[in-house]
Design an enzyme around this catalytic site. Structure first.
Site, PDB file in Angstrom:
ATOM      1  N   HIS A 170       1.094  -1.039  -0.192  1.00  0.00           N
ATOM      2  CA  HIS A 170      -0.286  -0.145  -0.039  1.00  0.00           C
ATOM      3  C   HIS A 170       1.031   1.195  -0.086  1.00  0.00           C
ATOM      4  O   HIS A 170       0.048   2.318   0.604  1.00  0.00           O
ATOM      5  CB  HIS A 170      -0.949   0.037   1.172  1.00  0.00           C
ATOM      6  CG  HIS A 170      -1.314  -1.524   1.645  1.00  0.00           C
ATOM      7  ND1 HIS A 170      -3.111  -1.825   0.916  1.00  0.00           N
ATOM      8  CD2 HIS A 170      -1.622  -2.672   2.062  1.00  0.00           C
ATOM      9  CE1 HIS A 170      -3.848  -2.668   1.484  1.00  0.00           C
ATOM     10  NE2 HIS A 170      -2.045  -3.965   2.435  1.00  0.00           N
ATOM     11  N   SER A 291      15.065  22.702 -14.988  1.00  0.00           N
ATOM     12  CA  SER A 291      13.441  23.516 -15.655  1.00  0.00           C
ATOM     13  C   SER A 291      14.334  24.944 -15.932  1.00  0.00           C
ATOM     14  O   SER A 291      15.494  24.869 -15.571  1.00  0.00           O
ATOM     15  CB  SER A 291      12.926  23.481 -13.897  1.00  0.00           C
ATOM     16  OG  SER A 291      12.259  24.704 -13.876  1.00  0.00           O
ATOM     17  N   LYS A 297      15.943  22.471 -10.024  1.00  0.00           N
ATOM     18  CA  LYS A 297      15.385  21.366 -10.176  1.00  0.00           C
ATOM     19  C   LYS A 297      16.334  20.493 -11.337  1.00  0.00           C
ATOM     20  O   LYS A 297      17.225  20.248 -12.062  1.00  0.00           O
ATOM     21  CB  LYS A 297      14.240  21.538 -11.617  1.00  0.00           C
ATOM     22  CG  LYS A 297      12.785  21.922 -10.595  1.00  0.00           C
ATOM     23  CD  LYS A 297      12.084  21.533  -9.808  1.00  0.00           C
ATOM     24  CE  LYS A 297      10.761  20.770 -10.751  1.00  0.00           C
ATOM     25  NZ  LYS A 297      10.209  20.444 -10.128  1.00  0.00           N
ATOM     26  N   GLU A 304       9.751   8.995 -16.819  1.00  0.00           N
ATOM     27  CA  GLU A 304       8.210  10.190 -17.027  1.00  0.00           C
ATOM     28  C   GLU A 304       7.656   9.870 -17.653  1.00  0.00           C
ATOM     29  O   GLU A 304       6.249   8.771 -17.737  1.00  0.00           O
ATOM     30  CB  GLU A 304       8.291  11.769 -16.294  1.00  0.00           C
ATOM     31  CG  GLU A 304       8.174  11.927 -14.944  1.00  0.00           C
ATOM     32  CD  GLU A 304       8.764  13.219 -15.041  1.00  0.00           C
ATOM     33  OE1 GLU A 304       7.883  14.184 -15.179  1.00  0.00           O
ATOM     34  OE2 GLU A 304       9.563  13.515 -14.799  1.00  0.00           O
TER      35      GLU A 304
END
Ligand code: ARG
Length: 472
Positions: A170, A291, A297, A304
């Site tokens: 979980h 970024s 970043k 992704e």
């Protein structure tokens, strides 16, 4: 239109049909636009040439065409191969597809003898064999790339066979495992994925060439010869099935979709692990991007994108399934729509597999942070319950209850289980001895799970050794 009265004023003098005002192309051009496939099926040129060579040689050896004609055809095909390989081949839309482009070029190069190549053959069996050869190669490539990815995972798993990390259920801390064990879970998944590609290959490895348009051929062709020369196990046994089935592609796309699903899970874990909140792993600049506005970043874009590619790949399986659904036998032009989704899916899969292998090799775990997290969330509670069962002969349900009380006490006090004093343990159950502390560390917890396939480093190493041998 010859009847002026039926023309709209706007169309007058422009040769347009009366409904043509909102169309920029004439009907024949629209027909060509929807029909033409050379833009994408040019990718089948190598397969098309292989099929034509095998067919020509068979026609010669069966005496269906004269050897002098056959030799001319083979020489012409060799010149065409040169042109295709060097990029000088003149692809032309008016010849619709790769089959007719090559045949038309052959006629330009060797004259009317070119027309003999299509004896006992149709574009229907021609495209069926080309596409099968392409999908077979794609399945082989995928299996090989999966093996490379497995090797990358194995190398990291071996280095970090002892490195503790939290195991989750979980996505909540459950029990300590090792990083090596976690990575080896993916080695198992990707191993099954590779075997699905091998299974699909074994089933698809029958040659449709010689089925001709749909009913077979009246010429004395030898389908066993062409099948063998193209590396197929045997010819397909039913000519109608040969030209109208694409389940080999559906099966390969299914295997691709399952693989992409597995890749997306690993990608998601990489995304999670690289967040500062987890901080389990680091990727180098090679596999991250910055970024344009936030200088701090470092984004795991490759992970992704791999996570997202399953949409395209599963979408392709859906596309081809819907194209095939309800098609009457035998060939219908609908089936020309089999290629784009299949090419797209395997392009996406190939890129995903290569990028994932690169990312796995690139990552460095923060073993300290992972080990720290491995002990959080009372992750050795099950070890305490198991100790009560083993040492005090408690039924597991009672042990579960006692352990629950200990977790509650530790939580109230704001400490880990191992930081409860013996007196505090004995207040919960007086039979508890200080032997209990030995099982409360994450390292002891992991090391104790020696059951076959368990997370104990010794077990993990045994699985690594087995896979190394399998992949060698
Ligand atoms: N370009 C066609 C395809 O991809 C080749 C087969 C055409 N056959 C036909 N009878 N029109 O399916």
């Amino acid at each position: 239109m010859t009847d002026n009265a039926s023309k709209s004023p706007a169309a007058n003098g422009q040769g347009q049909a009366m409904w043509g005002g909102r169309f920029s192309a004439k009907p024949a051009e629209l027909m060509q636009a929807i029909n033409v496939s050379i833009g994408f099926d040019k990718r089948l040129w190598a397969q098309d040439l292989a099929g034509s060579r095998a067919h020509a040689r068979m026609l010669i050896s069966q005496g269906v065409i004269a050897s002098s004609d056959g030799e001319e055809i083979l020489e012409g095909l060799a010149r065409i191969e040169d042109e295709l390989a060097t990029g000088s081949f003149p692809f032309r839309d008016e010849y619709e597809d790769i089959h007719m482009n090559i045949e038309a070029r052959l006629r330009e190069l060797i004259g009317p003898t070119a027309g003999r190549l299509h004896t006992a053959r149709s574009r229907n069996d021609q495209v069926a064999v080309d596409f099968r050869l392409w999908v077979r190669d794609a399945a082989d490539r995928s299996a090989a790339q999966l093996a490379e990815l497995q090797k990358a995972l194995l190398a990291q798993a071996e280095t970090y066979a002892d490195a503790l990390m939290p195991g989750f259920t979980h996505l909540q801390p459950a029990q300590p495992v090792t990083f090596g064990h976690h990575l080896m879970a993916y080695v198992e998944m990707f191993g099954r994925d590779a075997s699905r590609f091998r299974d699909a290959r074994a089933r698809m490895n029958e040659c449709p060439l010689g089925a001709a348009a749909l009913a077979g051929s009246p010429f004395p062709i030898d389908r066993h010869q062409t099948a063998a020369s193209l590396g197929f196990d045997r010819p397909t046994a039913n000519s109608l099935d040969s030209v109208s089935s694409r389940d080999f592609a559906l099966e390969a796309l299914s295997a691709a979709s399952i693989t992409a699903t597995h890749l997306s899970r690993l990608a998601e874990e990489i995304v999670l692990w690289t967040t500062p909140m987890f901080g389990f792993i680091k990727l180098t600049d090679a596999f991250t991007t910055g970024s344009s506005i936030m200088p701090q970043k470092k984004n795991p874009d490759a992970a992704e994108l791999i996570r997202a590619k399953v949409g395209r790949i599963l979408g392709s399986l859906t596309t081809l399934t819907v194209v095939m659904k309800g098609l009457p036998l035998a060939y219908s032009k609908d089936m020309q729509e089999d290629k784009v989704p299949t090419f797209e899916a395997f392009d996406a899969l190939e890129l995903s597999l290569l990028a994932m292998a690169g990312m796995i090799a690139d990552l460095t775990p923060n073993t300290e942070k992972m080990a720290q997290a491995a002990g959080a969330g009372f992750s050795t509670a099950t070890d305490l319950a198991d100790w009560l069962v083993r040492e005090l002969n408690m039924p597991f349900r009672d042990a579960h209850h006692v352990t629950g009380s200990a977790v509650k006490a530790a939580e109230t006090k704001g400490v880990d289980l191992a930081e409860l004093s013996l007196a505090e343990f004995q207040a919960i159950d007086p039979r508890i001895t200080d032997g209990v502390y030995a099982v409360l560390t994450p390292a002891a917890s992991a090391a104790s799970r020696m059951s076959y396939g368990g997370t104990a480093p010794a077990q993990v190493r045994a699985q690594i050794a087995r896979w190394k041998e399998t992949l060698a």
